[in-house]
Design a protein around this motif. Sequence first.
Motif, PDB file in Angstrom:
ATOM      1  N   VAL A  58       0.938  -1.085  -0.105  1.00 21.70           N
ATOM      2  CA  VAL A  58       0.006   0.083  -0.061  1.00 21.70           C
ATOM      3  C   VAL A  58       0.792   1.375  -0.098  1.00 21.70           C
ATOM      4  CG1 VAL A  58      -1.783   1.273   1.157  1.00 21.70           C
ATOM      5  CG2 VAL A  58      -1.914  -1.107   1.356  1.00 21.70           C
ATOM      6  N   LEU A  59       0.411   2.191  -0.883  1.00 17.71           N
ATOM      7  CA  LEU A  59       1.254   3.485  -0.909  1.00 17.71           C
ATOM      8  C   LEU A  59       0.033   4.670  -0.292  1.00 17.71           C
ATOM      9  CD1 LEU A  59       3.440   5.441  -1.518  1.00 17.71           C
ATOM     10  CD2 LEU A  59       2.738   5.555  -3.846  1.00 17.71           C
ATOM     11  N   ASP A  60       0.575   5.356   0.754  1.00 21.76           N
ATOM     12  CA  ASP A  60      -0.244   6.195   1.311  1.00 21.76           C
ATOM     13  C   ASP A  60       0.414   7.673   0.880  1.00 21.76           C
ATOM     14  OD1 ASP A  60      -1.714   8.158   2.962  1.00 21.76           O
ATOM     15  OD2 ASP A  60      -0.829   7.466   4.810  1.00 21.76           O
ATOM     16  N   ILE A  61      -0.265   8.417  -0.038  1.00 20.65           N
ATOM     17  CA  ILE A  61       0.313   9.479  -0.679  1.00 20.65           C
ATOM     18  C   ILE A  61      -0.468  10.968   0.230  1.00 20.65           C
ATOM     19  CG2 ILE A  61       0.462  11.003  -2.663  1.00 20.65           C
ATOM     20  CD1 ILE A  61       0.050   8.489  -4.435  1.00 20.65           C
ATOM     21  N   GLY A  62       0.622  11.598   0.587  1.00 18.17           N
ATOM     22  CA  GLY A  62       0.300  12.776   1.544  1.00 18.17           C
ATOM     23  C   GLY A  62      -0.218  12.194   2.927  1.00 18.17           C
ATOM     24  N   THR A  63       0.556  11.527   3.372  1.00 15.85           N
ATOM     25  CA  THR A  63       0.431  10.725   4.745  1.00 15.85           C
ATOM     26  C   THR A  63       0.139  11.760   5.732  1.00 15.85           C
ATOM     27  OG1 THR A  63       0.936   9.118   6.243  1.00 15.85           O
ATOM     28  CG2 THR A  63       2.791  10.540   5.620  1.00 15.85           C
ATOM     29  N   GLY A  64       0.690  13.059   5.750  1.00 14.56           N
ATOM     30  CA  GLY A  64       0.493  13.907   6.773  1.00 14.56           C
ATOM     31  C   GLY A  64       1.096  13.375   7.933  1.00 14.56           C
ATOM     32  N   PRO A  65       0.338  13.443   9.186  1.00 14.14           N
ATOM     33  CA  PRO A  65       0.879  12.986  10.406  1.00 14.14           C
ATOM     34  C   PRO A  65       0.696  11.351  10.585  1.00 14.14           C
ATOM     35  CG  PRO A  65      -0.474  14.766  11.099  1.00 14.14           C
ATOM     36  CD  PRO A  65      -0.655  14.213   9.226  1.00 14.14           C
ATOM     37  N   GLY A  66       0.368  10.573   9.544  1.00 15.55           N
ATOM     38  CA  GLY A  66       0.396   9.141   9.380  1.00 15.55           C
ATOM     39  C   GLY A  66      -0.726   8.416   9.559  1.00 15.55           C
ATOM     40  N   PHE A  67      -1.873   8.986   9.757  1.00 17.68           N
ATOM     41  CA  PHE A  67      -3.060   8.310  10.133  1.00 17.68           C
ATOM     42  C   PHE A  67      -3.458   7.164   9.271  1.00 17.68           C
ATOM     43  CE2 PHE A  67      -7.872   7.727  10.009  1.00 17.68           C
ATOM     44  CZ  PHE A  67      -7.896   7.235  11.249  1.00 17.68           C
ATOM     45  N   PHE A  68      -3.321   7.293   7.925  1.00 22.13           N
ATOM     46  CA  PHE A  68      -3.803   6.085   6.918  1.00 22.13           C
ATOM     47  C   PHE A  68      -2.678   5.010   7.296  1.00 22.13           C
ATOM     48  CE2 PHE A  68      -6.994   7.509   3.610  1.00 22.13           C
ATOM     49  CZ  PHE A  68      -7.939   7.763   4.460  1.00 22.13           C
ATOM     50  N   ALA A  69      -1.440   5.601   7.248  1.00 22.78           N
ATOM     51  CA  ALA A  69      -0.221   4.507   7.329  1.00 22.78           C
ATOM     52  C   ALA A  69      -0.475   3.549   8.391  1.00 22.78           C
ATOM     53  CB  ALA A  69       0.992   5.427   7.121  1.00 22.78           C
ATOM     54  N   ILE A  70      -0.514   4.236   9.685  1.00 23.47           N
ATOM     55  CA  ILE A  70      -0.833   3.601  10.812  1.00 23.47           C
ATOM     56  C   ILE A  70      -1.896   2.658  10.938  1.00 23.47           C
ATOM     57  CG2 ILE A  70      -1.168   3.854  13.600  1.00 23.47           C
ATOM     58  CD1 ILE A  70       0.335   6.648  12.945  1.00 23.47           C
ATOM     59  N   ILE A  71      -3.043   3.139  10.583  1.00 22.47           N
ATOM     60  CA  ILE A  71      -4.286   2.119  10.672  1.00 22.47           C
ATOM     61  C   ILE A  71      -3.892   0.810   9.751  1.00 22.47           C
ATOM     62  CG2 ILE A  71      -5.805   3.902  11.484  1.00 22.47           C
ATOM     63  CD1 ILE A  71      -7.161   4.035   8.927  1.00 22.47           C
ATOM     64  N   LEU A  72      -3.366   1.303   8.443  1.00 24.61           N
ATOM     65  CA  LEU A  72      -3.122   0.075   7.489  1.00 24.61           C
ATOM     66  C   LEU A  72      -2.178  -0.815   8.094  1.00 24.61           C
ATOM     67  CD1 LEU A  72      -4.121   1.973   4.362  1.00 24.61           C
ATOM     68  CD2 LEU A  72      -5.373   0.372   5.521  1.00 24.61           C
ATOM     69  N   ALA A  73      -0.765  -0.300   8.568  1.00 20.96           N
ATOM     70  CA  ALA A  73       0.215  -1.282   9.172  1.00 20.96           C
ATOM     71  C   ALA A  73      -0.456  -2.151  10.183  1.00 20.96           C
ATOM     72  CB  ALA A  73       1.282  -0.316   9.511  1.00 20.96           C
ATOM     73  N   LYS A  74      -1.324  -1.356  10.917  1.00 20.11           N
ATOM     74  CA  LYS A  74      -1.802  -2.284  12.343  1.00 20.11           C
ATOM     75  C   LYS A  74      -2.694  -3.536  11.558  1.00 20.11           C
ATOM     76  CE  LYS A  74      -3.512   0.245  15.795  1.00 20.11           C
ATOM     77  NZ  LYS A  74      -4.251   0.698  16.775  1.00 20.11           N
ATOM     78  N   ALA A  75      -3.264  -3.109  10.564  1.00 23.09           N
ATOM     79  CA  ALA A  75      -4.221  -4.180   9.900  1.00 23.09           C
ATOM     80  C   ALA A  75      -3.159  -5.300   9.193  1.00 23.09           C
ATOM     81  CB  ALA A  75      -5.188  -3.577   8.989  1.00 23.09           C
ATOM     82  N   GLY A  76      -1.927  -5.027   8.904  1.00 25.91           N
ATOM     83  CA  GLY A  76      -0.903  -5.878   8.464  1.00 25.91           C
ATOM     84  C   GLY A  76      -0.519  -5.859   7.125  1.00 25.91           C
ATOM     85  N   TYR A  77      -1.026  -4.690   6.701  1.00 28.33           N
ATOM     86  CA  TYR A  77      -0.456  -4.448   5.199  1.00 28.33           C
ATOM     87  C   TYR A  77       1.136  -4.072   5.186  1.00 28.33           C
ATOM     88  CZ  TYR A  77      -5.458  -4.622   4.159  1.00 28.33           C
ATOM     89  OH  TYR A  77      -6.717  -5.294   3.850  1.00 28.33           O
ATOM     90  N   GLN A  78       1.652  -4.027   4.042  1.00 23.04           N
ATOM     91  CA  GLN A  78       3.034  -3.715   3.767  1.00 23.04           C
ATOM     92  C   GLN A  78       2.788  -1.994   3.293  1.00 23.04           C
ATOM     93  OE1 GLN A  78       5.854  -5.944   1.425  1.00 23.04           O
ATOM     94  NE2 GLN A  78       3.934  -7.405   1.197  1.00 23.04           N
ATOM     95  N   VAL A  79       3.250  -1.020   4.112  1.00 26.44           N
ATOM     96  CA  VAL A  79       2.925   0.390   3.790  1.00 26.44           C
ATOM     97  C   VAL A  79       3.941   1.229   3.572  1.00 26.44           C
ATOM     98  CG1 VAL A  79       1.743   2.257   4.729  1.00 26.44           C
ATOM     99  CG2 VAL A  79       0.928   0.151   5.437  1.00 26.44           C
ATOM    100  N   THR A  80       4.114   2.043   2.579  1.00 25.01           N
ATOM    101  CA  THR A  80       4.698   3.075   2.150  1.00 25.01           C
ATOM    102  C   THR A  80       4.192   4.213   2.304  1.00 25.01           C
ATOM    103  OG1 THR A  80       6.201   1.634   0.732  1.00 25.01           O
ATOM    104  CG2 THR A  80       6.474   3.886   0.374  1.00 25.01           C
ATOM    105  N   ALA A  81       4.744   5.208   2.886  1.00 21.12           N
ATOM    106  CA  ALA A  81       4.258   6.481   2.957  1.00 21.12           C
ATOM    107  C   ALA A  81       4.889   7.636   2.512  1.00 21.12           C
ATOM    108  CB  ALA A  81       3.631   6.858   4.703  1.00 21.12           C
ATOM    109  N   ILE A  82       4.091   8.938   1.910  1.00 17.18           N
ATOM    110  CA  ILE A  82       5.141   9.790   1.370  1.00 17.18           C
ATOM    111  C   ILE A  82       4.298  11.097   1.924  1.00 17.18           C
ATOM    112  CG2 ILE A  82       5.996   8.735  -0.489  1.00 17.18           C
ATOM    113  CD1 ILE A  82       4.102  10.392  -2.198  1.00 17.18           C
ATOM    114  N   ASP A  83       5.347  12.290   2.070  1.00 21.06           N
ATOM    115  CA  ASP A  83       4.719  13.676   2.224  1.00 21.06           C
ATOM    116  C   ASP A  83       5.542  14.442   1.791  1.00 21.06           C
ATOM    117  OD1 ASP A  83       2.044  14.705   3.985  1.00 21.06           O
ATOM    118  OD2 ASP A  83       3.592  16.088   3.905  1.00 21.06           O
TER     119      ASP A  83
END
Length: 257
Positions: A58-83
């Motif tokens: 999963v790529l989180d674009i414009g992650t800001g303080p990381g909300f989407f990145a965190i909830i998806l990592a907690k759900a078990g996905y491989q997460v890349t986040a950019i800002d």
Amino acid sequence: MKQKLLDEIEIYWDKRAESYSKVNQEELLSEQETLWRNEIQARIEKNYPRHIPKEIKVLDIGTGPGFFAIILAKAGYQVTAIDYTKAMLLQAKKNAKDYSKEISFYEMDAQNLLFQENSFDVIVSRNLTWVLQDPNKAYSSWTRVLKKKGLLLNFDANWYAYLFDQEKQKEYERDRENVKRLGVEDHYLGTDIDAMEAIARQVPLSRQKRPLWDVKILEELQMNGIRTDLSVWERVWSKIEKLNYAATPMFLVEVVK
């Protein structure tokens, strides 16, 4: 001119990083985390019924303080986040400290992704495209790095449309009156409204009717599986958000490449 505007946008979000991070921290401690995770995960599982989260990039674009990145990592996905903003990434890394091994953070322009083609199974974004200088270029870059049959979920709203639409201006003012009357925190008072409106007047999407504009651009990019959801805000927003932003309900643009 473009660099000047980009600098203005970066400065604005740099100043807002800490306060915006507090908003995300509150979301992570409330039912918002569950509501958002369920909304996104249901769509991912529908697109990838035979995959488990750890197999999906999963790529989180414009992650800001990381909300989407965190909830998806907690759900078990491989997460890349950019800002694009350093201060936002610093806040994101702090907020994601318990999931630092599950999330890769990069400082990067959402309009010019540096990843290889077909790198990600899923792309997610929230409240970003409206403030981009060149959203056409952004969509082109996003679909380039998305794998064939991959899923794009872009959550956004017609933020600051009231600057160019008299009816929207009346609705916006009505929101402010309702919030004040009900004694609810006015989210607009927690921002540098003058600075944000100055930026909004310069970026192209403030004047567009969305998500119609998004669908048109994605069709031009030869994306076929395009759907919009105009009621997503009803499922993921808190009561306070619904009061604050009644004039600008959030929509979802969903694409299967």
